[in-house]
Design a protein around this motif. Sequence first.
Motif, PDB file in Angstrom:
ATOM      1  N   LEU A 187       0.854  -1.185   0.000  1.00 59.53           N
ATOM      2  CA  LEU A 187       0.000   0.000   0.000  1.00 59.53           C
ATOM      3  C   LEU A 187       0.889   1.233   0.000  1.00 59.53           C
ATOM      4  O   LEU A 187       1.832   1.331   0.782  1.00 59.53           O
ATOM      5  CB  LEU A 187      -0.892   0.026   1.245  1.00 59.53           C
ATOM      6  N   ARG A 188       0.601   2.157  -0.896  1.00 64.59           N
ATOM      7  CA  ARG A 188       1.337   3.430  -0.947  1.00 64.59           C
ATOM      8  C   ARG A 188       0.322   4.568  -0.932  1.00 64.59           C
ATOM      9  O   ARG A 188      -0.585   4.622  -1.766  1.00 64.59           O
ATOM     10  CB  ARG A 188       2.188   3.523  -2.205  1.00 64.59           C
ATOM     11  N   ASN A 215      -7.676   6.277  -6.692  1.00 62.00           N
ATOM     12  CA  ASN A 215      -7.471   4.959  -6.124  1.00 62.00           C
ATOM     13  C   ASN A 215      -7.078   4.003  -7.238  1.00 62.00           C
ATOM     14  O   ASN A 215      -7.814   3.851  -8.211  1.00 62.00           O
ATOM     15  CB  ASN A 215      -8.765   4.484  -5.446  1.00 62.00           C
ATOM     16  N   VAL A 216      -5.903   3.404  -7.138  1.00 61.46           N
ATOM     17  CA  VAL A 216      -5.408   2.491  -8.168  1.00 61.46           C
ATOM     18  C   VAL A 216      -5.007   1.191  -7.485  1.00 61.46           C
ATOM     19  O   VAL A 216      -4.191   1.193  -6.568  1.00 61.46           O
ATOM     20  CB  VAL A 216      -4.188   3.085  -8.913  1.00 61.46           C
ATOM     21  N   ASP A 266       0.752  -7.089  -5.313  1.00 65.58           N
ATOM     22  CA  ASP A 266      -0.650  -6.687  -5.311  1.00 65.58           C
ATOM     23  C   ASP A 266      -0.591  -5.249  -4.806  1.00 65.58           C
ATOM     24  O   ASP A 266      -0.531  -4.997  -3.611  1.00 65.58           O
ATOM     25  CB  ASP A 266      -1.445  -7.589  -4.370  1.00 65.58           C
ATOM     26  N   TYR A 267      -0.521  -4.297  -5.753  1.00 67.38           N
ATOM     27  CA  TYR A 267      -0.151  -2.920  -5.443  1.00 67.38           C
ATOM     28  C   TYR A 267      -1.387  -2.036  -5.360  1.00 67.38           C
ATOM     29  O   TYR A 267      -2.160  -1.938  -6.311  1.00 67.38           O
ATOM     30  CB  TYR A 267       0.800  -2.407  -6.515  1.00 67.38           C
ATOM     31  N   HIS A 268      -1.551  -1.380  -4.225  1.00 71.42           N
ATOM     32  CA  HIS A 268      -2.667  -0.471  -4.004  1.00 71.42           C
ATOM     33  C   HIS A 268      -2.104   0.923  -3.753  1.00 71.42           C
ATOM     34  O   HIS A 268      -1.387   1.140  -2.781  1.00 71.42           O
ATOM     35  CB  HIS A 268      -3.479  -0.938  -2.797  1.00 71.42           C
ATOM     36  N   ARG A 269      -2.418   1.857  -4.663  1.00 71.28           N
ATOM     37  CA  ARG A 269      -1.953   3.241  -4.557  1.00 71.28           C
ATOM     38  C   ARG A 269      -3.138   4.161  -4.293  1.00 71.28           C
ATOM     39  O   ARG A 269      -4.144   4.082  -4.998  1.00 71.28           O
ATOM     40  CB  ARG A 269      -1.259   3.683  -5.842  1.00 71.28           C
ATOM     41  N   ILE A 270      -2.979   4.994  -3.297  1.00 63.78           N
ATOM     42  CA  ILE A 270      -3.968   6.023  -3.007  1.00 63.78           C
ATOM     43  C   ILE A 270      -3.258   7.355  -3.188  1.00 63.78           C
ATOM     44  O   ILE A 270      -2.294   7.652  -2.487  1.00 63.78           O
ATOM     45  CB  ILE A 270      -4.540   5.888  -1.582  1.00 63.78           C
ATOM     46  N   ARG A 271      -3.723   8.115  -4.179  1.00 64.31           N
ATOM     47  CA  ARG A 271      -3.116   9.412  -4.482  1.00 64.31           C
ATOM     48  C   ARG A 271      -4.094  10.511  -4.077  1.00 64.31           C
ATOM     49  O   ARG A 271      -5.206  10.581  -4.595  1.00 64.31           O
ATOM     50  CB  ARG A 271      -2.795   9.511  -5.964  1.00 64.31           C
ATOM     51  N   ILE A 272      -3.647  11.355  -3.170  1.00 63.81           N
ATOM     52  CA  ILE A 272      -4.443  12.477  -2.694  1.00 63.81           C
ATOM     53  C   ILE A 272      -3.981  13.701  -3.479  1.00 63.81           C
ATOM     54  O   ILE A 272      -2.803  14.045  -3.458  1.00 63.81           O
ATOM     55  CB  ILE A 272      -4.246  12.669  -1.181  1.00 63.81           C
ATOM     56  N   LEU A 273      -4.921  14.324  -4.190  1.00 57.84           N
ATOM     57  CA  LEU A 273      -4.583  15.423  -5.095  1.00 57.84           C
ATOM     58  C   LEU A 273      -5.128  16.748  -4.565  1.00 57.84           C
ATOM     59  O   LEU A 273      -6.320  16.866  -4.270  1.00 57.84           O
ATOM     60  CB  LEU A 273      -5.152  15.139  -6.484  1.00 57.84           C
TER      61      LEU A 273
END
Length: 152
Positions: A8-9, A74-75, A87-94
């Motif tokens: 998780l990133r 959310n990717v 199993d890569y979960h990216r949460i990008r806050i913009l």
Amino acid sequence: MTEIIRKLRVAAYAVIIDDGRILLSRWLGPERPRWILPGGGVDHGEDPYDAVIREVFEETGYRAEVGRLLGIQNVHGPLNRDGVDLDYHRIRILYEAKVVGGDLTYEVGGTTDQAAWFPLEDVPALDHVESVDIGLEMYRTRPRDGRIARST
């Protein structure tokens, strides 16, 4: 059977637009350098708001002021990085932000090596990551729920 590692990133990025130009950083990705919104990983215990201000300064030399939360990207999906299955979960806050001080400089020894302003009309032709397009779309459309429906 290969073990799949879950990762998780959480990261915070700034959409900084001034006079028809956008500020981007050049990310030294695993395949090739590509342009990305200035920003990066949120440290453990760090507020994403503070993280985006810190990251903009580290990557560009500019002091940023955050205007508003644009949304969250959310990717989630498989990724192979250096022969390791993730199993890569990216949460990008913009966030929308603006420059309030500092001078344009480059990060040394980090994940980016350049920063530059680009006319908005030139962005489609740049070798850039999808989050630049997501950030611009959020900036333009201001989605009520803070999400853009995409899957990558």
